[in-house]
Design a protein around this motif. Structure first.
Motif, PDB file in Angstrom:
ATOM      1  N   THR A 127       0.810  -1.230   0.000  1.00 36.90           N
ATOM      2  CA  THR A 127       0.000   0.000   0.000  1.00 36.90           C
ATOM      3  C   THR A 127       0.838   1.273   0.000  1.00 36.90           C
ATOM      4  O   THR A 127       0.295   2.361  -0.214  1.00 36.90           O
ATOM      5  N   ASN A 128       2.147   1.169   0.262  1.00 31.48           N
ATOM      6  CA  ASN A 128       3.004   2.357   0.353  1.00 31.48           C
ATOM      7  C   ASN A 128       4.274   2.178  -0.483  1.00 31.48           C
ATOM      8  O   ASN A 128       5.366   2.527  -0.050  1.00 31.48           O
ATOM      9  N   SER A 129       4.132   1.639  -1.680  1.00 25.52           N
ATOM     10  CA  SER A 129       5.286   1.442  -2.541  1.00 25.52           C
ATOM     11  C   SER A 129       5.691   2.758  -3.190  1.00 25.52           C
ATOM     12  O   SER A 129       4.848   3.606  -3.509  1.00 25.52           O
ATOM     13  N   VAL A 130       6.976   2.967  -3.379  1.00 25.12           N
ATOM     14  CA  VAL A 130       7.539   4.170  -4.004  1.00 25.12           C
ATOM     15  C   VAL A 130       8.241   3.757  -5.289  1.00 25.12           C
ATOM     16  O   VAL A 130       9.087   2.848  -5.275  1.00 25.12           O
ATOM     17  N   ALA A 131       7.873   4.389  -6.386  1.00 27.01           N
ATOM     18  CA  ALA A 131       8.484   4.048  -7.671  1.00 27.01           C
ATOM     19  C   ALA A 131       9.943   4.476  -7.691  1.00 27.01           C
ATOM     20  O   ALA A 131      10.332   5.493  -7.106  1.00 27.01           O
ATOM     21  N   LYS A 132      10.756   3.705  -8.351  1.00 25.66           N
ATOM     22  CA  LYS A 132      12.177   4.038  -8.468  1.00 25.66           C
ATOM     23  C   LYS A 132      12.353   5.240  -9.392  1.00 25.66           C
ATOM     24  O   LYS A 132      11.661   5.355 -10.404  1.00 25.66           O
ATOM     25  N   PRO A 133      13.246   6.132  -9.067  1.00 30.79           N
ATOM     26  CA  PRO A 133      13.456   7.301  -9.943  1.00 30.79           C
ATOM     27  C   PRO A 133      14.095   6.890 -11.259  1.00 30.79           C
ATOM     28  O   PRO A 133      14.953   5.993 -11.309  1.00 30.79           O
ATOM     29  N   ASN A 134      13.650   7.516 -12.312  1.00 30.09           N
ATOM     30  CA  ASN A 134      14.204   7.250 -13.638  1.00 30.09           C
ATOM     31  C   ASN A 134      15.339   8.218 -13.935  1.00 30.09           C
ATOM     32  O   ASN A 134      15.264   9.408 -13.621  1.00 30.09           O
ATOM     33  N   LEU A 135      16.394   7.703 -14.524  1.00 27.91           N
ATOM     34  CA  LEU A 135      17.523   8.545 -14.893  1.00 27.91           C
ATOM     35  C   LEU A 135      17.158   9.417 -16.095  1.00 27.91           C
ATOM     36  O   LEU A 135      16.487   8.969 -17.024  1.00 27.91           O
ATOM     37  N   SER A 136      17.602  10.636 -16.053  1.00 23.49           N
ATOM     38  CA  SER A 136      17.362  11.531 -17.185  1.00 23.49           C
ATOM     39  C   SER A 136      18.181  11.070 -18.385  1.00 23.49           C
ATOM     40  O   SER A 136      19.342  10.652 -18.237  1.00 23.49           O
ATOM     41  N   PRO A 137      17.606  11.110 -19.564  1.00 23.03           N
ATOM     42  CA  PRO A 137      18.378  10.679 -20.749  1.00 23.03           C
ATOM     43  C   PRO A 137      19.549  11.603 -21.017  1.00 23.03           C
ATOM     44  O   PRO A 137      19.435  12.824 -20.860  1.00 23.03           O
ATOM     45  N   LYS A 138      20.656  11.023 -21.379  1.00 24.44           N
ATOM     46  CA  LYS A 138      21.835  11.821 -21.690  1.00 24.44           C
ATOM     47  C   LYS A 138      21.644  12.537 -23.022  1.00 24.44           C
ATOM     48  O   LYS A 138      21.025  12.001 -23.935  1.00 24.44           O
ATOM     49  N   PRO A 139      22.135  13.753 -23.128  1.00 27.51           N
ATOM     50  CA  PRO A 139      21.989  14.460 -24.408  1.00 27.51           C
ATOM     51  C   PRO A 139      22.778  13.768 -25.499  1.00 27.51           C
ATOM     52  O   PRO A 139      23.927  13.361 -25.305  1.00 27.51           O
ATOM     53  N   GLN A 140      22.126  13.623 -26.622  1.00 32.01           N
ATOM     54  CA  GLN A 140      22.763  12.983 -27.767  1.00 32.01           C
ATOM     55  C   GLN A 140      23.510  14.013 -28.608  1.00 32.01           C
ATOM     56  O   GLN A 140      23.077  15.160 -28.735  1.00 32.01           O
ATOM     57  N   VAL A 141      24.622  13.572 -29.144  1.00 26.75           N
ATOM     58  CA  VAL A 141      25.388  14.446 -30.041  1.00 26.75           C
ATOM     59  C   VAL A 141      24.630  14.577 -31.356  1.00 26.75           C
ATOM     60  O   VAL A 141      24.250  13.565 -31.958  1.00 26.75           O
ATOM     61  N   PRO A 142      24.308  15.779 -31.796  1.00 28.83           N
ATOM     62  CA  PRO A 142      23.559  15.915 -33.052  1.00 28.83           C
ATOM     63  C   PRO A 142      24.346  15.359 -34.229  1.00 28.83           C
ATOM     64  O   PRO A 142      25.552  15.542 -34.340  1.00 28.83           O
ATOM     65  N   ALA A 143      23.630  14.666 -35.048  1.00 30.58           N
ATOM     66  CA  ALA A 143      24.277  14.069 -36.222  1.00 30.58           C
ATOM     67  C   ALA A 143      24.615  15.139 -37.240  1.00 30.58           C
ATOM     68  O   ALA A 143      23.911  16.142 -37.380  1.00 30.58           O
ATOM     69  N   ALA A 144      25.721  14.937 -37.915  1.00 31.30           N
ATOM     70  CA  ALA A 144      26.133  15.891 -38.951  1.00 31.30           C
ATOM     71  C   ALA A 144      25.166  15.819 -40.120  1.00 31.30           C
ATOM     72  O   ALA A 144      24.693  14.737 -40.476  1.00 31.30           O
ATOM     73  N   PRO A 145      24.805  16.954 -40.722  1.00 28.87           N
ATOM     74  CA  PRO A 145      23.884  16.912 -41.866  1.00 28.87           C
ATOM     75  C   PRO A 145      24.504  16.183 -43.047  1.00 28.87           C
ATOM     76  O   PRO A 145      25.711  16.250 -43.279  1.00 28.87           O
ATOM     77  N   ALA A 146      23.660  15.476 -43.744  1.00 27.69           N
ATOM     78  CA  ALA A 146      24.138  14.725 -44.903  1.00 27.69           C
ATOM     79  C   ALA A 146      24.575  15.669 -46.011  1.00 27.69           C
ATOM     80  O   ALA A 146      23.995  16.738 -46.210  1.00 27.69           O
ATOM     81  N   LYS A 147      25.623  15.280 -46.687  1.00 32.90           N
ATOM     82  CA  LYS A 147      26.125  16.091 -47.791  1.00 32.90           C
ATOM     83  C   LYS A 147      25.189  15.999 -48.988  1.00 32.90           C
ATOM     84  O   LYS A 147      24.632  14.945 -49.282  1.00 32.90           O
ATOM     85  N   ALA A 148      25.011  17.129 -49.641  1.00 34.54           N
ATOM     86  CA  ALA A 148      24.168  17.148 -50.834  1.00 34.54           C
ATOM     87  C   ALA A 148      24.864  16.396 -51.959  1.00 34.54           C
ATOM     88  O   ALA A 148      26.087  16.488 -52.124  1.00 34.54           O
ATOM     89  N   PRO A 149      24.132  15.594 -52.718  1.00 37.26           N
ATOM     90  CA  PRO A 149      24.765  14.868 -53.827  1.00 37.26           C
ATOM     91  C   PRO A 149      25.330  15.823 -54.856  1.00 37.26           C
ATOM     92  O   PRO A 149      24.710  16.828 -55.200  1.00 37.26           O
ATOM     93  N   SER A 150      26.524  15.537 -55.280  1.00 34.54           N
ATOM     94  CA  SER A 150      27.193  16.400 -56.265  1.00 34.54           C
ATOM     95  C   SER A 150      26.569  16.228 -57.634  1.00 34.54           C
ATOM     96  O   SER A 150      26.263  15.114 -58.066  1.00 34.54           O
ATOM     97  N   THR A 151      26.333  17.340 -58.323  1.00 37.20           N
ATOM     98  CA  THR A 151      25.751  17.326 -59.663  1.00 37.20           C
ATOM     99  C   THR A 151      26.858  17.263 -60.701  1.00 37.20           C
ATOM    100  O   THR A 151      27.809  18.049 -60.632  1.00 37.20           O
ATOM    101  N   PRO A 152      26.823  16.336 -61.618  1.00 37.53           N
ATOM    102  CA  PRO A 152      27.876  16.274 -62.648  1.00 37.53           C
ATOM    103  C   PRO A 152      27.955  17.569 -63.428  1.00 37.53           C
ATOM    104  O   PRO A 152      26.966  18.287 -63.594  1.00 37.53           O
ATOM    105  N   THR A 153      29.177  17.892 -63.841  1.00 40.95           N
ATOM    106  CA  THR A 153      29.400  19.125 -64.604  1.00 40.95           C
ATOM    107  C   THR A 153      28.653  19.080 -65.919  1.00 40.95           C
ATOM    108  O   THR A 153      28.747  18.114 -66.683  1.00 40.95           O
ATOM    109  N   GLY A 154      27.901  20.130 -66.159  1.00 39.97           N
ATOM    110  CA  GLY A 154      27.162  20.208 -67.422  1.00 39.97           C
ATOM    111  C   GLY A 154      25.778  19.622 -67.343  1.00 39.97           C
ATOM    112  O   GLY A 154      24.992  19.782 -68.264  1.00 39.97           O
ATOM    113  N   ALA A 155      25.463  18.887 -66.253  1.00 39.16           N
ATOM    114  CA  ALA A 155      24.144  18.277 -66.146  1.00 39.16           C
ATOM    115  C   ALA A 155      23.159  19.266 -65.568  1.00 39.16           C
ATOM    116  O   ALA A 155      23.494  20.023 -64.662  1.00 39.16           O
TER     117      ALA A 155
END
Length: 239
Positions: free
Chosen positions: A202-230
């Motif tokens: 009748t008097n149970s206490v929930a265990k505290p949850n650890l806060s999630p660690k901040p994730q390192v933002p992923a680097a943006p994907a490089k835009a595909p290179s367009t062939p010269t003249g295309a």
């Protein structure tokens, strides 16, 4: 008849359209200078004279008054003004840097005051919390622990008296006293375990949850290179 023939053989003067060059009388000194400088530059005298006239006409200088000394003074004045402009730029830069340094000192002092006020506020909060904990321990928890020890001793004495009375009232041998104490203690422990299980349900206490660690933002994907003249791909129509 002779003078008539000579008159007939005279050449007709050319017009300005037929003869683009004009005749100009200059002094012998100027002609010598013109010849020497034109020869030095490997151009014709007419071309040199035309360029010189165009230069004075475009610059607005008076060739009858301007001399190399005058041009040198103009160059000196230009250099002097350039130096003055540079000195003024240095002065402006120094004043700007001085203003920035003063602003930084003012901002740093303000941040120090703000940090000091925040730290004092946190120290007061910590002092109040510690003082409250000390007061709770000295005024509430310590008497409660003392009472628990007293109750434990009194319960032990009560069990001993109960076992002694049971042995004497039942005319049991004195050696059965330890057996009665053990039975009483085991019964108490069983009841305590049952009561604790019910209390936990009748008097149970929930265990505290650890806060999630901040994730390192992923680097943006490089835009595909367009062939010269295309040609670039056409954008999709809006939906």
């Amino acid at each position: 008849m002779e003078p008539g023939k000579r008159k007939a053989q005279r050449r007709r003067p050319l017009s300005a359209a037929e003869n683009p060059l004009t005749s100009l009388k200059i002094s012998k000194v100027a002609d010598g200078q013109l010849t020497g400088h034109a020869k030095k530059l490997r151009i014709g005298k007419g071309e040199y004279a035309s360029a010189a006239i165009a230069y004075f006409a475009e610059t607005g200088l008076d060739p009858t008054q301007e001399r190399p000394q005058g041009l040198a003074s103009v160059s000196a004045k230009v250099s002097q003004e350039t130096r003055a402009v540079r000195e003024q730029n240095v002065d402006i830069g120094n004043r700007l840097i001085s203003i920035l340094r003063g602003w930084e000192r003012t901002l740093y002092g303000f941040l120090q005051q703000q940090q000091g006020g925040t730290l004092n506020y946190l120290e007061r909060i910590e002092e109040n919390i510690l003082a409250h904990q000390v007061q709770v321990e000295s005024s509430l928890l310590a008497p409660m622990v003392e009472q628990l020890f007293k109750v434990n001793l009194e319960a032990f004495i009560t069990r001993g008296l109960t076992a002694d009375l049971l042995v004497k009232s039942s005319n049991l041998p004195a050696s059965s006293y330890e057996q009665q104490m053990e039975l009483s203690t085991n019964g108490r422990d069983q009841q305590l375990a049952t009561a604790l299980r019910e209390f936990i349900k009748t008097n149970s206490v929930a265990k505290p949850n650890l806060s999630p660690k901040p994730q390192v933002p992923a680097a943006p994907a490089k835009a595909p290179s367009t062939p010269t003249g295309a040609a670039p791909a056409a954008a999709a129509p809006p939906k």
